[in-house]
Structures are given as C-alpha cells and as structure tokens.
Design a protein around this motif. Sequence first.
Motif, mmCIF file in Angstrom:
data_model
loop_
_atom_site.group_PDB
_atom_site.id
_atom_site.type_symbol
_atom_site.label_atom_id
_atom_site.label_comp_id
_atom_site.label_asym_id
_atom_site.label_seq_id
_atom_site.Cartn_x
_atom_site.Cartn_y
_atom_site.Cartn_z
ATOM 1 N N ALA A 131 0.925 -1.121 -0.274
ATOM 2 C CA ALA A 131 -0.076 0.040 -0.065
ATOM 3 C C ALA A 131 1.149 1.226 -0.115
ATOM 4 C CB ALA A 131 -1.046 -0.041 1.196
ATOM 5 N N PRO A 132 0.500 2.303 -0.492
ATOM 6 C CA PRO A 132 1.271 3.511 -0.624
ATOM 7 C C PRO A 132 1.459 3.963 0.620
ATOM 8 C CG PRO A 132 -0.756 3.809 -1.977
ATOM 9 C CD PRO A 132 -0.963 2.611 -1.477
ATOM 10 N N VAL A 133 2.738 4.482 1.007
ATOM 11 C CA VAL A 133 2.998 5.327 2.073
ATOM 12 C C VAL A 133 3.404 6.671 1.559
ATOM 13 C CG1 VAL A 133 4.863 5.208 3.897
ATOM 14 C CG2 VAL A 133 4.282 3.148 3.057
ATOM 15 N N ASN A 134 2.720 7.349 2.571
ATOM 16 C CA ASN A 134 2.573 8.940 2.038
ATOM 17 C C ASN A 134 2.416 9.149 0.705
ATOM 18 O OD1 ASN A 134 3.170 9.671 4.673
ATOM 19 N ND2 ASN A 134 5.502 9.055 4.496
ATOM 20 N N GLY A 135 1.437 8.343 -0.043
ATOM 21 C CA GLY A 135 1.181 8.542 -1.362
ATOM 22 C C GLY A 135 2.195 8.090 -2.488
ATOM 23 N N MET A 165 12.125 -3.348 -14.734
ATOM 24 C CA MET A 165 11.797 -2.237 -14.655
ATOM 25 C C MET A 165 11.257 -1.707 -13.216
ATOM 26 S SD MET A 165 10.225 0.034 -17.118
ATOM 27 C CE MET A 165 9.879 -0.697 -18.647
ATOM 28 N N HIS A 166 11.675 -0.412 -13.045
ATOM 29 C CA HIS A 166 11.550 -0.140 -11.832
ATOM 30 C C HIS A 166 10.679 1.142 -11.701
ATOM 31 C CE1 HIS A 166 12.402 1.182 -7.522
ATOM 32 N NE2 HIS A 166 12.195 2.489 -8.008
ATOM 33 N N TYR A 167 9.376 0.961 -10.847
ATOM 34 C CA TYR A 167 8.320 1.882 -11.046
ATOM 35 C C TYR A 167 8.299 2.632 -9.849
ATOM 36 C CZ TYR A 167 6.129 -0.770 -14.594
ATOM 37 O OH TYR A 167 5.991 -1.647 -15.941
ATOM 38 N N HIS A 168 8.082 3.991 -9.927
ATOM 39 C CA HIS A 168 7.968 4.925 -8.792
ATOM 40 C C HIS A 168 6.696 5.864 -8.725
ATOM 41 C CE1 HIS A 168 9.629 6.791 -5.078
ATOM 42 N NE2 HIS A 168 9.254 8.061 -5.823
ATOM 43 N N THR A 169 5.683 5.946 -7.799
ATOM 44 C CA THR A 169 4.744 6.879 -7.863
ATOM 45 C C THR A 169 4.697 7.769 -6.750
ATOM 46 O OG1 THR A 169 3.353 5.426 -6.774
ATOM 47 C CG2 THR A 169 3.293 4.786 -9.280
ATOM 48 N N ALA A 170 4.178 8.938 -7.185
ATOM 49 C CA ALA A 170 3.905 9.760 -5.876
ATOM 50 C C ALA A 170 2.441 10.446 -6.253
ATOM 51 C CB ALA A 170 5.068 11.010 -5.969
ATOM 52 N N LEU A 171 1.879 10.692 -5.333
ATOM 53 C CA LEU A 171 0.559 11.450 -5.279
ATOM 54 C C LEU A 171 0.680 12.760 -5.981
ATOM 55 C CD1 LEU A 171 -1.861 10.652 -2.086
ATOM 56 C CD2 LEU A 171 -2.067 10.037 -4.563
ATOM 57 N N ARG A 172 -0.221 12.850 -6.937
ATOM 58 C CA ARG A 172 -0.241 13.940 -7.634
ATOM 59 C C ARG A 172 -1.006 15.397 -7.039
ATOM 60 N NH1 ARG A 172 -3.287 14.196 -13.230
ATOM 61 N NH2 ARG A 172 -2.873 16.511 -13.699
#
Length: 172
Positions: A131-135, A165-172
């Motif tokens: 699950a996302p941590v701090n988005g 393939m490395h994925y990194h997401t951040a809340l918009r």
Amino acid sequence: MKKLSLILLAFAAMLTYSCEKDPVDTPTEPTIDIKPYLGTYLMTRHTDLIFTIATFNIPIDRDLDVETVTIKKDPALDYGVIMTSSDGMYLKGTIDTVGLHLQNDTIRFSIDTMGINASLQATLVHPVIKAPVNGVMDWTSTASGTASAVVPILGRVTGTITGNMHYHTALR
C-alpha cells in the motif's frame, strides 16, 4: 440394583443439564481496504535491461517519460482495481491483505539511435505491491522478452531481453 439405577439416572441427568456449550471462536476475516491504492499518481519508470545478441550484451539503461497513472475500483471484482496511464497502460489487479497483485503485462518500444533501429517486446512480471506510504508506491518488476534490430553491415539480428523495470509513484 435399585440404587445403582438411581445413581446412573442421576449421573445421566447431571451430564445432560450441567454441560454448557462453549462459545465457538469463529475467526474474523481480515479487513481488506483498497482505498489507500485508489487515486491519481505521477509515475516514473526506469529500465535496466540487457539486450543480448549472440555473445554481445547491450545495456538499455534509461528513464522513460513521466506519466499520469490512475487506479480505480474494478466494478466486476470485490477487491479489484484497474490501473490506467496517460501512456496507454491498462492493467487489472486484485488487492488482498498482503498488497496489490497486478496482472503481467507486455511492453513494446522502439529504439533508433547510433544507426541501430531496434524493436523490443518484454513481458513484465510484477511483485506484490505494498500500500502507498505518504502517497508513494515503489516496486521493481522483472522483464524478459525478445528483440530484433537492424544493425549497419550485419542487417537484421534477433536476441533476448532480460532485466528490470523500476516503478515509482507519487501522489499528484
């Protein structure tokens, strides 16, 4: 004999009326919450692939364009989600108590650099995504596939692709 019969009847009556059923402990179902995953994110992807032709290894180490990723509830599944992106990604997945399980997907892209025109296709196998941590979500998927390239003098050559393939997401 009469005393023995009375004793047995009394014993049977005591057993019948004195036994209370113990409450049955029913295990509680773990709570699965898909809400932390839902939303719109900016996502970066970094490739770390090896293109192998015969005995030659050509590294493909590059950042792909930043894209917008949206994760919505899949109306067809209780704990399902659909992940789409501005780059054309469309993946389905399910969430359980461990995390998000995305379906495998295939990526295709072309490279035209230094006189080499290559076409790559790789299947990505995604790990369980926490699950996302701090988005922020962060995971690395393994890639394997095939490639073909037109190389000056040699002509068309084919090979294999392996890597990550490395994925990194951040809340918009």
